[in-house]
Design an enzyme around this catalytic site. Structure first.
Site, PDB file in Angstrom:
ATOM      1  N   ARG A  73       0.891  -1.525   0.057  1.00 64.38           N
ATOM      2  CA  ARG A  73      -0.066  -0.052  -0.197  1.00 64.38           C
ATOM      3  C   ARG A  73       0.902   1.358  -0.060  1.00 64.38           C
ATOM      4  NH1 ARG A  73      -4.117  -0.240   4.676  1.00 64.38           N
ATOM      5  NH2 ARG A  73      -5.154  -1.836   3.305  1.00 64.38           N
ATOM      6  N   ARG A 142      -2.338   6.373   9.384  1.00 71.79           N
ATOM      7  CA  ARG A 142      -2.440   5.810   8.158  1.00 71.79           C
ATOM      8  C   ARG A 142      -2.708   7.019   7.168  1.00 71.79           C
ATOM      9  NH1 ARG A 142      -4.299   0.665   7.649  1.00 71.79           N
ATOM     10  NH2 ARG A 142      -3.684  -0.516   9.425  1.00 71.79           N
ATOM     11  N   LYS A 207      -4.217   0.711  14.451  1.00 72.43           N
ATOM     12  CA  LYS A 207      -4.480   1.537  13.373  1.00 72.43           C
ATOM     13  C   LYS A 207      -5.067   2.851  13.698  1.00 72.43           C
ATOM     14  CE  LYS A 207      -6.812  -1.126  10.711  1.00 72.43           C
ATOM     15  NZ  LYS A 207      -7.713  -1.806   9.542  1.00 72.43           N
ATOM     16  N   LYS A 209      -6.682   6.667  11.942  1.00 72.80           N
ATOM     17  CA  LYS A 209      -6.938   7.316  10.763  1.00 72.80           C
ATOM     18  C   LYS A 209      -7.468   8.686  10.884  1.00 72.80           C
ATOM     19  CE  LYS A 209      -8.196   2.989   8.534  1.00 72.80           C
ATOM     20  NZ  LYS A 209      -8.924   2.108   7.927  1.00 72.80           N
ATOM     21  N   CYS A 429     -15.302  -3.258  -1.691  1.00 71.02           N
ATOM     22  CA  CYS A 429     -13.552  -3.672  -1.110  1.00 71.02           C
ATOM     23  C   CYS A 429     -13.059  -4.912  -1.691  1.00 71.02           C
ATOM     24  CB  CYS A 429     -13.491  -3.991   0.229  1.00 71.02           C
ATOM     25  SG  CYS A 429     -14.258  -5.748   0.529  1.00 71.02           S
ATOM     26  N   CYS A 435      -7.633 -10.893  -0.016  1.00 67.78           N
ATOM     27  CA  CYS A 435      -7.944 -10.466   1.477  1.00 67.78           C
ATOM     28  C   CYS A 435      -8.369 -11.753   2.139  1.00 67.78           C
ATOM     29  CB  CYS A 435      -9.190  -9.491   1.572  1.00 67.78           C
ATOM     30  SG  CYS A 435      -9.451  -9.109   3.201  1.00 67.78           S
ATOM     31  N   CYS A 474     -16.685  -9.118   4.416  1.00 71.36           N
ATOM     32  CA  CYS A 474     -16.520  -9.229   5.845  1.00 71.36           C
ATOM     33  C   CYS A 474     -16.943  -7.932   6.542  1.00 71.36           C
ATOM     34  CB  CYS A 474     -15.192  -9.661   6.250  1.00 71.36           C
ATOM     35  SG  CYS A 474     -14.035  -8.450   6.590  1.00 71.36           S
ATOM     36  N   CYS A 478     -14.129  -2.139   5.191  1.00 73.04           N
ATOM     37  CA  CYS A 478     -13.186  -1.507   4.295  1.00 73.04           C
ATOM     38  C   CYS A 478     -13.838  -0.646   3.255  1.00 73.04           C
ATOM     39  CB  CYS A 478     -12.234  -2.324   3.476  1.00 73.04           C
ATOM     40  SG  CYS A 478     -11.171  -3.348   4.930  1.00 73.04           S
TER      41      CYS A 478
HETATM   42 FE1  SRM Z   1      -9.322  -2.083   5.531  1.00 74.08          FE
HETATM   43  C1  SRM Z   1      -7.965  -4.925   6.994  1.00 74.08           C
HETATM   44  C2  SRM Z   1      -8.104  -3.386   2.631  1.00 74.08           C
HETATM   45  C3  SRM Z   1      -9.842   0.789   3.925  1.00 74.08           C
HETATM   46  C4  SRM Z   1     -11.291  -1.348   8.321  1.00 74.08           C
HETATM   47  N1  SRM Z   1      -8.459  -4.014   5.047  1.00 74.08           N
HETATM   48  C5  SRM Z   1      -7.845  -4.926   5.859  1.00 74.08           C
HETATM   49  C6  SRM Z   1      -6.991  -5.934   4.978  1.00 74.08           C
HETATM   50  C7  SRM Z   1      -5.677  -5.221   5.238  1.00 74.08           C
HETATM   51  C8  SRM Z   1      -7.145  -7.253   5.254  1.00 74.08           C
HETATM   52  C9  SRM Z   1      -6.295  -8.163   6.583  1.00 74.08           C
HETATM   53  O1  SRM Z   1      -6.526  -7.502   7.558  1.00 74.08           O
HETATM   54  O2  SRM Z   1      -5.693  -9.012   6.106  1.00 74.08           O
HETATM   55  C10 SRM Z   1      -7.294  -5.728   3.700  1.00 74.08           C
HETATM   56  C11 SRM Z   1      -6.295  -5.896   2.521  1.00 74.08           C
HETATM   57  C12 SRM Z   1      -7.148  -6.478   1.197  1.00 74.08           C
HETATM   58  C13 SRM Z   1      -6.359  -6.624   0.073  1.00 74.08           C
HETATM   59  O3  SRM Z   1      -6.281  -7.457  -0.258  1.00 74.08           O
HETATM   60  O4  SRM Z   1      -5.909  -5.702  -0.453  1.00 74.08           O
HETATM   61  C14 SRM Z   1      -8.074  -4.197   3.635  1.00 74.08           C
HETATM   62  N2  SRM Z   1      -9.042  -1.438   3.585  1.00 74.08           N
HETATM   63  C15 SRM Z   1      -8.765  -2.073   2.605  1.00 74.08           C
HETATM   64  C16 SRM Z   1      -8.876  -1.323   1.398  1.00 74.08           C
HETATM   65  C17 SRM Z   1      -7.808  -1.533   0.350  1.00 74.08           C
HETATM   66  C18 SRM Z   1     -10.253  -1.372   0.931  1.00 74.08           C
HETATM   67  C19 SRM Z   1     -10.447  -1.042  -0.744  1.00 74.08           C
HETATM   68  O5  SRM Z   1     -10.969  -1.767  -1.302  1.00 74.08           O
HETATM   69  O6  SRM Z   1     -10.106   0.230  -1.046  1.00 74.08           O
HETATM   70  C20 SRM Z   1      -8.846   0.116   1.986  1.00 74.08           C
HETATM   71  C21 SRM Z   1      -7.260   0.545   2.003  1.00 74.08           C
HETATM   72  C22 SRM Z   1      -7.257   2.001   2.658  1.00 74.08           C
HETATM   73  C23 SRM Z   1      -6.174   2.531   2.704  1.00 74.08           C
HETATM   74  O7  SRM Z   1      -5.346   3.123   1.518  1.00 74.08           O
HETATM   75  O8  SRM Z   1      -5.366   2.785   3.356  1.00 74.08           O
HETATM   76  C24 SRM Z   1      -9.204  -0.134   3.293  1.00 74.08           C
HETATM   77  N3  SRM Z   1     -10.407  -0.432   6.028  1.00 74.08           N
HETATM   78  C25 SRM Z   1     -10.698   0.440   5.170  1.00 74.08           C
HETATM   79  C26 SRM Z   1     -11.770   1.262   5.857  1.00 74.08           C
HETATM   80  C27 SRM Z   1     -12.256   2.461   5.106  1.00 74.08           C
HETATM   81  C28 SRM Z   1     -11.541   3.746   5.723  1.00 74.08           C
HETATM   82  O9  SRM Z   1     -10.726   3.853   6.496  1.00 74.08           O
HETATM   83  O10 SRM Z   1     -12.185   5.190   5.396  1.00 74.08           O
HETATM   84  C29 SRM Z   1     -12.076   0.703   7.199  1.00 74.08           C
HETATM   85  C30 SRM Z   1     -13.128   1.335   7.856  1.00 74.08           C
HETATM   86  C31 SRM Z   1     -12.669   2.292   8.785  1.00 74.08           C
HETATM   87  C32 SRM Z   1     -11.946   1.950   9.964  1.00 74.08           C
HETATM   88  O11 SRM Z   1     -10.750   1.749  10.084  1.00 74.08           O
HETATM   89  O12 SRM Z   1     -12.806   1.654  10.905  1.00 74.08           O
HETATM   90  C33 SRM Z   1     -11.312  -0.692   7.160  1.00 74.08           C
HETATM   91  N4  SRM Z   1      -9.425  -2.964   7.308  1.00 74.08           N
HETATM   92  C34 SRM Z   1     -10.257  -2.570   8.137  1.00 74.08           C
HETATM   93  C35 SRM Z   1     -10.374  -3.405   9.488  1.00 74.08           C
HETATM   94  C36 SRM Z   1     -11.429  -3.223  10.606  1.00 74.08           C
HETATM   95  C37 SRM Z   1     -10.689  -2.490  11.680  1.00 74.08           C
HETATM   96  C38 SRM Z   1     -11.365  -2.185  12.915  1.00 74.08           C
HETATM   97  O13 SRM Z   1     -11.194  -1.372  13.795  1.00 74.08           O
HETATM   98  O14 SRM Z   1     -12.136  -3.315  13.283  1.00 74.08           O
HETATM   99  C39 SRM Z   1      -9.737  -4.338   9.018  1.00 74.08           C
HETATM  100  C40 SRM Z   1      -9.009  -5.644   9.741  1.00 74.08           C
HETATM  101  C41 SRM Z   1      -8.028  -5.334  10.890  1.00 74.08           C
HETATM  102  O15 SRM Z   1      -7.684  -3.981  11.207  1.00 74.08           O
HETATM  103  O16 SRM Z   1      -7.978  -6.116  11.941  1.00 74.08           O
HETATM  104  C42 SRM Z   1      -8.974  -4.049   7.783  1.00 74.08           C
HETATM  105 FE1  SF4 Z   2     -11.108  -7.643   3.196  1.00 78.12          FE
HETATM  106 FE2  SF4 Z   2     -13.028  -7.302   4.929  1.00 78.12          FE
HETATM  107 FE3  SF4 Z   2     -11.780  -5.466   4.319  1.00 78.12          FE
HETATM  108 FE4  SF4 Z   2     -13.142  -6.416   2.470  1.00 78.12          FE
HETATM  109  S1  SF4 Z   2     -14.120  -5.466   4.312  1.00 78.12           S
HETATM  110  S2  SF4 Z   2     -10.758  -5.980   2.078  1.00 78.12           S
HETATM  111  S3  SF4 Z   2     -12.999  -8.611   3.176  1.00 78.12           S
HETATM  112  S4  SF4 Z   2     -11.021  -7.115   5.321  1.00 78.12           S
END
Ligand code: SRM
Ligand code: SF4
Length: 564
Positions: A73, A142, A207, A209, A429, A435, A474, A478
């Protein structure tokens, strides 16, 4: 609850500022994977170890290790990338990745499918064009988001500068990134040292944000962030920011004590104090956040545990002054405005809808090739939006028709693509196949579901009705599904929970309407709702507001009543 630090805390503590045994892991040619502890540490360097989940069971059957590869990333504060940076990401995706680039929901680039042996060359490749991946992931601040529309406001530049200043200030100081990937050569303006004056050696509990928005556009969904900053301007001058804290969307199925939560507005900070404010909020979370159970480590849980007034009092104390009350503001939309626009300098801007944020070439749709051709001569920016879209910004008048012609020639001009307003307002996502968390498809499936929903939409004359529809594989959130007027959250292969009733400006969470729907079920549930909306909406009434007025779901007023 146990008071034992979580495994990740122990790994961070022993890592010597994020080094761990990454050198040894990279040198081990017997496996495509890293040593276990390093899989936690590599996230702080902006990368995730993944497997190709489409191949997992077949490789297991053949007694082969999973096909390990890495997602990287690349941070782009405020989403502003240059044409050479765009071009380099394209080249690297071909040379080391899976041939695609993902534009993320946080205005960053992602490459997928990079093999361990190519990680260093890939990072060096984008370092040459002044991009980095440090703090792309991990328990740190981030990529900082901000409003990407350059023509919308005279204060845009100042807000962008605030975003980059916050980003630089909260970038980890460890020299490990430069040492491991760039042979010690540092190209950043961030001061490097082997101590972390803000984070300390165990960094944050989780994390973190931050996003900045300029009303009336909430196109970065600021309330989903740990810190959301709302620009307040007067007569074209940036005065400062309203401050919101404690947003976050992740939750776990079957654990109602986890929940999505929108940030609470706590006051106003002058523009010249905003970096310091962010640092103080970060340090409270560093000191008070839960380090035992990562399910409850985000700032939102810290705030709900101690209570907002206690948090505010601590913040005022650390700042040395009391925040004054928030100023009035109004958000209208969390969406992007598509197509051409112009500005006072005679420059044009073109916002392109990018389905699922994926830059690739498909038969008859040469988006990646077209954008690469454009990057060869475009003198303006490539701006990544928080909705996974792309703005070709600051286009010279002489380049306008050439750019359109190239997109048309490659079948990537918006007029020729299948785009209802519903599709343009869709987010998905990554989910499968990379993922590890995905229970269901998202990016690979939503376009097909939209094909079917668009038939319904067109039947009811709703082709121009912008309805936010967001799908994830899930409940982690994201693609911010709980801020979708229609949210679809994967629960099992081919099965989704359906949430309804967020508002169009990103200021209200939605609510569970139906569980475990397959495609037929989704269409069965949504068709009468869309028909009722077409027939019975008030003037300018949004779908998310309509379903609440009609009593299909109750409005969610706080994360704590999301599950009620
Ligand atoms: Fe996310 C984890 C992809 C924005 C909440 N996110 C992941 C992981 C790294 C999966 C993992 O833990 O193994 C995903 C990688 C998938 C892949 O193959 O690329 C992933 N998140 C993404 C992206 C690429 C989604 C997309 O399709 O655009 C976004 C990348 C953002 C960036 O450039 O930094 C992405 N993730 C978000 C957002 C939206 C936002 O930030 O506005 C959220 C919800 C907001 C938040 O943070 O609460 C988000 N991602 C999560 C979470 C849940 C966090 C939590 O507090 O519970 C996880 C899981 C974790 O952190 O354990 C996670
Ligand atoms: Fe993966 Fe769940 Fe985030 Fe989708 S929402 S990219 S399935 S961690």
């Amino acid at each position: 609850m146990s008071s034992k630090p979580s495994e990740v805390e122990v790994v961070k503590d022993a890592s010597n500022y994020l080094r761990g045994s990454i050198v040894e892991s990279l040198g081990n040619r017997i496996t495509g994977a890293l040593n276990h502890d390093d899989t936690h540490l590599i996230k702080f360097h902006g990368s995730y170890q993944q497997t190709d989940r489409d191949l997992d069971s077949e490789r297991k059957r053949q007694k082969l290790e999973p096909l390990f590869s890495f997602m990287i990333r690349v941070r782009v504060p405020g989403g502003a990338a240059t044409a050479p940076q765009w071009q380099r990401m394209t080249e690297l995706s071909d040379e080391y990745g899976n041939g695609t680039i993902k534009l993320t929901t946080r205005q960053a680039f992602q490459l997928h499918g990079v093999l361990k042996r190519d990680l260093k060359s890939t990072i060096q490749g984008f370092n040459d064009v002044l991009l980095d991946s440090i703090a792309g992931c991990g328990d740190v601040n981030r990529n900082v988001m901000c409003n990407p529309n350059p023509h919308e406001s005279a204060v845009h530049q100042q807000v962008y500068e605030a975003a980059t200043a916050i980003s630089a200030h909260l970038t980890p100081r460890t020299t490990a990134y430069w040492e491991l990937w760039l042979n010690g050569e540092q190209q950043t303006t961030t001061e490097a040292a082997d101590e972390e004056p803000i984070y300390g050696k165990t960094y944050l509990p989780r994390k973190f944000k931050i996003a900045l928005a300029i009303p009336p556009y909430n196109d970065v969904d600021i309330f989903a962030n740990d810190i959301g900053l709302i620009a307040i301007e007067e007569n074209g001058r940036l005065l400062g920011f309203n401050v919101a804290v404690g947003g976050g969307l992740g939750m776990t199925f079957g654990m109602p004590e986890t929940y999505p939560r929108l940030a609470d507005l706590i006051g106003f900070v002058p523009a010249d104090k905003v970096v310091e404010l962010c640092e103080k909020v970060v340090t409270i979370q560093r000191d008070w956040g839960n380090r035992e159970n990562r399910k409850f480590s985000r700032l939102k849980y810290t705030i709900d545990r101690v209570g907002l007034p206690v948090f505010q009092a601590e913040l005022n104390q650390r700042l040395g002054y009391d925040l004054i009350p928030a100023r009035s503001y109004r958000f209208e939309s969390s969406s992007d405005a598509f197509g051409w626009s112009g500005d006072a300098q005679g420059l044009s801007h073109l916002t392109l809808f990018i389905e699922g944020g994926r830059i690739h070439d498909l038969p008859g749709y040469g988006l990646k090739t077209a954008l690469s051709e454009i990057a060869n001569f475009h003198t303006g920016d490539f701006r990544l939006t928080g909705n996974q879209n792309l703005i070709l910004a600051n286009i010279e008048a002489t380049h306008r028709s050439r750019i359109q012609a190239i997109l048309e020639a490659h079948g990537a001009w918006p007029g020729t693509a299948r785009q209802t307003a519903l599709r343009q307002n869709s987010l998905a996502c990554v989910a499968l196949n990379t993922c590890s968390q995905a229970f269901a498809e998202a990016e690979r499936y939503l376009p097909q579901l939209l094909d079917k929903l668009e038939t319904v939409i067109r039947t009811h004359g709703l082709a121009q009705a912008g309805i936010l529809i967001r799908m994830t594989g899930c409940p982690n959130g994201c693609a911010r599904p709980y801020l979708g007027e229609i949210g679809l959250v994967g629960k099992a292969p081919g099965r989704y929970n359906l949430y309804l009733g967020a508002n169009y400006a990103g200021e209200r969470l939605n609510k569970l309407y139906r569980e475990m729907l397959d495609e037929e079920g989704i269409l069965r549930e949504l068709t009468p709702l869309l028909a009722a909306y077409a027939a019975g909406r008030n003037q300018d009434e949004r779908f998310g507001d309509f379903v609440i007025r009609q009593g299909y779901v109750a409005a969610t007023t706080h994360g704590l009543n999301f599950h009620n």
